[in-house]
Design an enzyme around this catalytic site. Structure first.
Site, PDB file in Angstrom:
ATOM      1  N   THR A 194      -3.470  -5.535   0.655  1.00  8.80           N
ATOM      2  CA  THR A 194      -2.871  -4.216   0.871  1.00  8.80           C
ATOM      3  C   THR A 194      -3.680  -3.437   1.906  1.00  8.80           C
ATOM      4  O   THR A 194      -3.144  -2.629   2.651  1.00  8.80           O
ATOM      5  CB  THR A 194      -2.744  -3.419  -0.447  1.00  8.80           C
ATOM      6  OG1 THR A 194      -4.027  -3.056  -0.912  1.00  8.80           O
ATOM      7  CG2 THR A 194      -1.995  -4.211  -1.501  1.00  8.80           C
ATOM      8  N   ASP A 195      -4.973  -3.734   2.009  1.00  5.58           N
ATOM      9  CA  ASP A 195      -5.776  -3.094   3.051  1.00  5.58           C
ATOM     10  C   ASP A 195      -5.303  -3.534   4.436  1.00  5.58           C
ATOM     11  O   ASP A 195      -5.244  -2.728   5.370  1.00  5.58           O
ATOM     12  CB  ASP A 195      -7.261  -3.407   2.868  1.00  5.58           C
ATOM     13  CG  ASP A 195      -8.107  -2.596   3.831  1.00  5.58           C
ATOM     14  OD1 ASP A 195      -8.226  -1.376   3.616  1.00  5.58           O
ATOM     15  OD2 ASP A 195      -8.586  -3.170   4.849  1.00  5.58           O
ATOM     16  N   ARG A 211      28.066  34.075  -9.074  1.00  4.09           N
ATOM     17  CA  ARG A 211      26.760  33.733  -9.640  1.00  4.09           C
ATOM     18  C   ARG A 211      25.792  33.408  -8.510  1.00  4.09           C
ATOM     19  O   ARG A 211      26.191  33.241  -7.352  1.00  4.09           O
ATOM     20  CB  ARG A 211      26.871  32.540 -10.598  1.00  4.09           C
ATOM     21  CG  ARG A 211      27.280  31.252  -9.910  1.00  4.09           C
ATOM     22  CD  ARG A 211      27.225  30.025 -10.835  1.00  4.09           C
ATOM     23  NE  ARG A 211      27.586  28.824 -10.091  1.00  4.09           N
ATOM     24  CZ  ARG A 211      27.557  27.604 -10.595  1.00  4.09           C
ATOM     25  NH1 ARG A 211      27.199  27.392 -11.849  1.00  4.09           N
ATOM     26  NH2 ARG A 211      27.881  26.561  -9.845  1.00  4.09           N
ATOM     27  N   PHE A 228      31.842  29.291 -11.124  1.00  6.11           N
ATOM     28  CA  PHE A 228      31.999  28.096 -11.970  1.00  6.11           C
ATOM     29  C   PHE A 228      32.899  28.464 -13.127  1.00  6.11           C
ATOM     30  O   PHE A 228      32.500  29.187 -14.035  1.00  6.11           O
ATOM     31  CB  PHE A 228      30.627  27.588 -12.467  1.00  6.11           C
ATOM     32  CG  PHE A 228      30.733  26.260 -13.167  1.00  6.11           C
ATOM     33  CD1 PHE A 228      31.238  25.147 -12.512  1.00  6.11           C
ATOM     34  CD2 PHE A 228      30.330  26.115 -14.489  1.00  6.11           C
ATOM     35  CE1 PHE A 228      31.354  23.915 -13.150  1.00  6.11           C
ATOM     36  CE2 PHE A 228      30.425  24.891 -15.140  1.00  6.11           C
ATOM     37  CZ  PHE A 228      30.939  23.791 -14.462  1.00  6.11           C
ATOM     38  N   VAL A 278      28.786  22.874  -7.887  1.00  4.00           N
ATOM     39  CA  VAL A 278      27.842  22.065  -7.094  1.00  4.00           C
ATOM     40  C   VAL A 278      28.543  20.765  -6.689  1.00  4.00           C
ATOM     41  O   VAL A 278      28.381  20.272  -5.567  1.00  4.00           O
ATOM     42  CB  VAL A 278      26.566  21.778  -7.922  1.00  4.00           C
ATOM     43  CG1 VAL A 278      25.644  20.836  -7.178  1.00  4.00           C
ATOM     44  CG2 VAL A 278      25.851  23.084  -8.262  1.00  4.00           C
ATOM     45  N   LYS A 335       0.854  -1.197   0.000  1.00  8.45           N
ATOM     46  CA  LYS A 335       0.000   0.000   0.000  1.00  8.45           C
ATOM     47  C   LYS A 335       0.886   1.241   0.000  1.00  8.45           C
ATOM     48  O   LYS A 335       1.793   1.360   0.828  1.00  8.45           O
ATOM     49  CB  LYS A 335      -0.893  -0.016   1.248  1.00  8.45           C
ATOM     50  CG  LYS A 335      -2.045   0.954   1.180  1.00  8.45           C
ATOM     51  CD  LYS A 335      -3.105   0.545   0.156  1.00  8.45           C
ATOM     52  CE  LYS A 335      -4.389   0.100   0.811  1.00  8.45           C
ATOM     53  NZ  LYS A 335      -5.328  -0.455  -0.185  1.00  8.45           N
ATOM     54  N   HIS A 392      18.878  27.298 -12.400  1.00  6.08           N
ATOM     55  CA  HIS A 392      19.579  28.440 -12.998  1.00  6.08           C
ATOM     56  C   HIS A 392      18.769  29.738 -12.922  1.00  6.08           C
ATOM     57  O   HIS A 392      17.543  29.734 -13.034  1.00  6.08           O
ATOM     58  CB  HIS A 392      19.888  28.139 -14.469  1.00  6.08           C
ATOM     59  CG  HIS A 392      20.618  26.837 -14.676  1.00  6.08           C
ATOM     60  ND1 HIS A 392      21.854  26.578 -14.115  1.00  6.08           N
ATOM     61  CD2 HIS A 392      20.287  25.715 -15.355  1.00  6.08           C
ATOM     62  CE1 HIS A 392      22.248  25.363 -14.455  1.00  6.08           C
ATOM     63  NE2 HIS A 392      21.310  24.809 -15.206  1.00  6.08           N
ATOM     64  N   ASN A 404      20.669  21.997 -10.296  1.00  7.03           N
ATOM     65  CA  ASN A 404      21.218  23.362 -10.336  1.00  7.03           C
ATOM     66  C   ASN A 404      20.136  24.240 -10.960  1.00  7.03           C
ATOM     67  O   ASN A 404      19.892  24.185 -12.163  1.00  7.03           O
ATOM     68  CB  ASN A 404      22.502  23.359 -11.169  1.00  7.03           C
ATOM     69  CG  ASN A 404      23.263  24.668 -11.067  1.00  7.03           C
ATOM     70  OD1 ASN A 404      22.829  25.583 -10.374  1.00  7.03           O
ATOM     71  ND2 ASN A 404      24.393  24.755 -11.745  1.00  7.03           N
TER      72      ASN A 404
HETATM   73  O1  LIG Z   1      28.303  23.765 -10.486  1.00  8.81           O
HETATM   74  C1  LIG Z   1      28.131  23.506 -11.684  1.00  8.81           C
HETATM   75  N1  LIG Z   1      28.501  22.301 -12.171  1.00  8.81           N
HETATM   76  C2  LIG Z   1      28.364  21.960 -13.499  1.00  8.81           C
HETATM   77  O2  LIG Z   1      28.716  20.816 -13.917  1.00  8.81           O
HETATM   78  C3  LIG Z   1      27.804  22.933 -14.354  1.00  8.81           C
HETATM   79  N2  LIG Z   1      27.521  22.952 -15.685  1.00  8.81           N
HETATM   80  C4  LIG Z   1      26.972  24.162 -15.967  1.00  8.81           C
HETATM   81  O3  LIG Z   1      26.571  24.514 -17.113  1.00  8.81           O
HETATM   82  N3  LIG Z   1      26.913  24.926 -14.846  1.00  8.81           N
HETATM   83  C5  LIG Z   1      27.418  24.184 -13.817  1.00  8.81           C
HETATM   84  N4  LIG Z   1      27.591  24.450 -12.505  1.00  8.81           N
END
Ligand SMILES: O=c1[nH]c(=O)c2[nH]c(=O)[nH]c2[nH]1
Length: 303
Positions: free
Chosen positions: A57-58, A176, A159, A228, A11, A257, A255
């Site tokens: 499942t009940d 950024r 980046f 990241v 469930k 944007h 990420n």
């Molecule tokens: O932190 C990031 N990692 C990426 O792999 C990546 N690729 C991208 O276009 N921007 C970013 N930023």
């Protein structure tokens, strides 16, 4: 000829709320969504229309309610283990029980500057999540996590230095916006001693969750992030350091944007680079970065 090669059933989306009436007359509440899935000697239901071994499942749903009444529902790792263990104890023909729990936030309201005794607010879509698997003869495995924690920093992220070729358009950046919806998970060393061993760890579950949230947010805020990828690695390392029983940590970070908008077409307005103030948040597409970071001794023993 056909063969049934895998089957499980149960469930999903069992919604549950439990109130705890504290001795000081305040109340505490927990709301969760539970999924139970069973495996075992159940194939005949699929292949021969024989439901003899099917725990409806009940029944699974009713069991969740009964167990919630009889036992604590916190921490969710313990409640999930109680449920998974119950299914194996109760039904000898069931060999694997999966229990997933999503805990929804109800934060205590602050009214007139004081915590209110029985009023709560959904202050975020963030969830605490748990996946428990009980395998007969092998104890319990538990994965804990966080989902839906939406964060943004308006600077302190870069980046640059990434691979460039004839397909590359993205400029390098030393400043950024960084925004993501955190999905993090941490895998506990197997509880081969079953439910009794889980009970001994009970305080560690809340501590790991609190530490993971704190580490995630503090690292996000404090680091001048080069990517990241690097940020999630730093978070994972710290979670491994703070929770000795955790063997591996996983992060999945979209990420999200935010694009600069060139407004020079309007009376020469400057809105790019150091002058950027108005941005266009993008709903899609988004980057998607994932990693699993494993404690060194565990990683090398698995090589
Ligand atoms: O932190 C990031 N990692 C990426 O792999 C990546 N690729 C991208 O276009 N921007 C970013 N930023």
């Amino acid at each position: 000829m056909a063969a049934l090669t895998h089957a499980r059933y149960g469930k999903d989306n069992i919604r549950l709320y439990k109130v705890h009436r504290n001795p000081d007359s305040t109340q505490s509440v927990t709301e969760m969504t539970v999924c139970t899935l069973l495996e075992g000697d159940i194939a005949a239901s699929w292949t021969a229309a024989d439901n003899t071994n099917i725990v409806a499942t009940d029944t699974q749903k009713q069991t969740v309610y009964v167990m919630a009444k009889l036992h604590p529902v916190n921490p969710p790792e313990l409640f999930g283990s109680i449920l998974a263990d119950h299914f194996l104890q109760q039904y000898p023909h069931i060999s694997v029980a999966h229990v997933s729990i999503v805990v929804h936030r109800w934060a205590r309201m602050s009214v007139d500057g004081a915590p209110h005794p029985h009023s709560f607010v959904r202050d975020s879509d963030e969830k605490r999540v748990v996946e428990v698997v009980a395998r007969r003869g092998q104890g319990l495995s538990i994965k804990s996590g966080i989902k839906g924690l939406l964060v943004l920093k308006s600077t302190g992220s870069q980046f640059w230095g990434f691979h460039r070729d004839e397909y590359t358009r993205l400029p390098e950046t030393w400043d950024r916006i960084l925004s993501t919806e955190v999905e993090a998970g941490w895998n506990w060393r197997a509880f081969s001693g079953g439910l009794e061993e889980v009970k001994k760890e009970v305080e560690g579950f809340d501590k790991a969750w609190e530490d993971a949230r704190k580490i995630t947010m503090e690292t996000f805020a404090k680091e001048n992030s080069p990517s990241v990828q690097n940020t999630m690695y730093l978070m994972s390392e710290q979670i491994l350091a703070s929770a000795p029983r955790v063997e591996s940590v996983e992060y999945t970070l979209p990420n999200k944007h935010y694009f600069e908008i060139d407004l020079s077409w309007f009376k020469g307005l400057k809105n790019t680079g150091e002058d950027a103030e108005v941005y266009a948040p993008q709903s899609d597409p988004n980057g998607l970065i994932h990693a699993t970071v494993t404690r060194q001794d565990v990683a090398s023993s698995k090589l």
